[in-house]
Scaffold this motif. Sequence first.
Motif, PDB file in Angstrom:
ATOM      1  N   GLN A   1      -1.073  -9.592  -7.071  1.00  0.00           N
ATOM      2  CA  GLN A   1      -0.676  -9.013  -5.790  1.00  0.00           C
ATOM      3  C   GLN A   1      -1.123  -7.563  -5.683  1.00  0.00           C
ATOM      4  N   GLY A   2      -2.182  -7.235  -6.413  1.00  0.00           N
ATOM      5  CA  GLY A   2      -2.692  -5.869  -6.407  1.00  0.00           C
ATOM      6  C   GLY A   2      -3.639  -5.618  -5.253  1.00  0.00           C
ATOM      7  N   PHE A   3      -4.455  -4.579  -5.398  1.00  0.00           N
ATOM      8  CA  PHE A   3      -5.377  -4.203  -4.328  1.00  0.00           C
ATOM      9  C   PHE A   3      -6.357  -5.348  -4.049  1.00  0.00           C
ATOM     10  N   GLY A   4      -6.528  -5.645  -2.762  1.00  0.00           N
ATOM     11  CA  GLY A   4      -7.454  -6.692  -2.354  1.00  0.00           C
ATOM     12  C   GLY A   4      -6.866  -8.082  -2.308  1.00  0.00           C
ATOM     13  N   HIS A   5      -5.591  -8.220  -2.687  1.00  0.00           N
ATOM     14  CA  HIS A   5      -4.966  -9.552  -2.717  1.00  0.00           C
ATOM     15  C   HIS A   5      -4.143  -9.863  -1.468  1.00  0.00           C
ATOM     16  N   ALA A   6      -3.978  -8.902  -0.573  1.00  0.00           N
ATOM     17  CA  ALA A   6      -3.213  -9.181   0.644  1.00  0.00           C
ATOM     18  C   ALA A   6      -3.882 -10.304   1.424  1.00  0.00           C
ATOM     19  N   GLY A   7      -3.050 -11.213   1.941  1.00  0.00           N
ATOM     20  CA  GLY A   7      -3.575 -12.336   2.711  1.00  0.00           C
ATOM     21  C   GLY A   7      -3.855 -13.573   1.896  1.00  0.00           C
ATOM     22  N   HIS A   8      -3.614 -13.499   0.578  1.00  0.00           N
ATOM     23  CA  HIS A   8      -3.830 -14.663  -0.288  1.00  0.00           C
ATOM     24  C   HIS A   8      -2.487 -15.229  -0.734  1.00  0.00           C
ATOM     25  N   PRO A   9      -2.322 -16.550  -0.687  1.00  0.00           N
ATOM     26  CA  PRO A   9      -1.046 -17.150  -1.123  1.00  0.00           C
ATOM     27  C   PRO A   9      -0.754 -16.813  -2.581  1.00  0.00           C
ATOM     28  N   VAL A  10       0.522 -16.641  -2.894  1.00  0.00           N
ATOM     29  CA  VAL A  10       0.920 -16.283  -4.246  1.00  0.00           C
ATOM     30  C   VAL A  10       2.339 -16.787  -4.472  1.00  0.00           C
ATOM     31  N   LYS A  11       2.663 -17.048  -5.727  1.00  0.00           N
ATOM     32  CA  LYS A  11       4.027 -17.451  -6.060  1.00  0.00           C
ATOM     33  C   LYS A  11       4.884 -16.198  -6.236  1.00  0.00           C
ATOM     34  N   HIS A  12       6.052 -16.231  -5.610  1.00  0.00           N
ATOM     35  CA  HIS A  12       6.979 -15.111  -5.738  1.00  0.00           C
ATOM     36  C   HIS A  12       8.074 -15.440  -6.742  1.00  0.00           C
ATOM     37  N   SER A  13       8.719 -14.400  -7.213  1.00  0.00           N
ATOM     38  CA  SER A  13       9.839 -14.546  -8.150  1.00  0.00           C
ATOM     39  C   SER A  13      10.798 -13.396  -7.906  1.00  0.00           C
ATOM     40  N   PRO A  14      12.037 -13.506  -8.398  1.00  0.00           N
ATOM     41  CA  PRO A  14      12.948 -12.361  -8.269  1.00  0.00           C
ATOM     42  C   PRO A  14      12.346 -11.084  -8.856  1.00  0.00           C
TER      43      PRO A  14
END
Length: 476
Positions: free
Chosen positions: A154-167
């Motif tokens: 979720q770093g630079f350049g990753h906005a707009g890409h699906p990712v798994k979230h966690s607490p």
Amino acid sequence: MANTYSTEPSISKYFANDPPSCFDSITADEDGRPQHAVAEAYLTYDYLANSSMDQQAQTNIPDSVRDLWEPPNTVPGGQPTNLTMPGVSVATDLTDPVQDAVGLLVDTNEAQQRKLLLPDNVTQDERGLRELIENGCFRSAVNLTARLLTIKQQGFGHAGHPVKHSPNSLQLWFTRLALLVKLGQYEIARVEAEPFGALSNPDVFYEFYHPDMHADRKGSMAPFSFRLLLAELPVYLGAPRVALNRLTDLLAVVNQIRSYFERTADTVAHAKEAHEFWSTRETRILHSIVNCALAVKDFGLVEQLMERLVSAAAIPQKRILLSAWGRMRLQCGDMSGAEKKFAEARRLKEEKCSEAPDLIDRGLLAVAQNDFQSAFELFQKASAAVPSNTMLYNNMGVCLLYSGKLKEAIKLYEEAIQRNTKSCLNESLLVNLSTLYELESNHAKEKKINLLKLVNRHRADLTVGLDVCLKLQTTV
């Protein structure tokens, strides 16, 4: 509320655009720390001192209560399209403006005297992040969050890409955004907060993922303080009415949850504790709404909410709230109303309590009446009771200035810094002292550079720009 005084000392124009204000503060405890009950102003609520409200609440509350938040409706078996896809928005680390300014205005030898913890000096995890924050190295902490979020894709350049979230990842984002707000990096915060919306997308809830991933937990993975920060963020962007709407929506949900546990107190396990827990969250939102109402000068709403907060508070908190209410009334010129609230607060004083809060209230009332000598004497007595309260030095100095004693005011500030360098090199006192140097002579720059040297050696990050805090231009 009638404005019972119409003029201010002409000197106040020198402070007109300088946050924080020349007089501190709407509400602080007797040691000068802002009370989170009702923040001095919406800009002063310190998320980082309390990264999660829940840490102050009951520690035995089960996750099912703490995380309770209804996920959005999704079609069974369908693929949701409204996912949360954040990313760090800046490719480079935040730089240190103090060191840059010293290099520009002094020399490289002085710049090398700066001792800061950097991301490389701590462990590359949440423990290292906590160490940076505890040492006031907020820019380094922001830079470390970028590294940790990059590991989570979720770093630079990753906005707009699906990712798994966690607490863990959502807590990391909350910490990063809170740090950015604290440092006044509002535009970066705005861009990076946008993908989260109101944290209502399905992928920030446990139910979105396979039960094995989170041991059958349900509800919100995002900390409640993250929701609160996102709701308040428009205030920092100059849109307090948008924040007011968001906070009102948040309050409606929390009120609904609190009411549920109130109704089921006799039938549901932990319902009584859960009701108290969600009441604490409801109160915190009300504090934020008060601050927004102050920002838009809706004093009728302020009065209504303060009445509600005071009536529900226990006596120690009630006294703080009444004092804050009086100071708010002073802000809008209602001196008689302020005096009534201060008197109510005084009547609730417990036998062993410090006299300082009452002295401060009376000092601020004297300020409102342009009686700066009496105000100085009251602040001086309060300072003798709580010498660690740097806010009082600030107020004493401004009272001296308004009494025509410019050199005495400067001497008071300089001696305070000499006695307690680290705590007195705070943004409020630096703003005021820098202003007084400019009022004293046309040769203020050298003295302000000496202040910069002290900041370089004794402070980590300032949360106000050097152009405001020290009135120094640091661009070529």
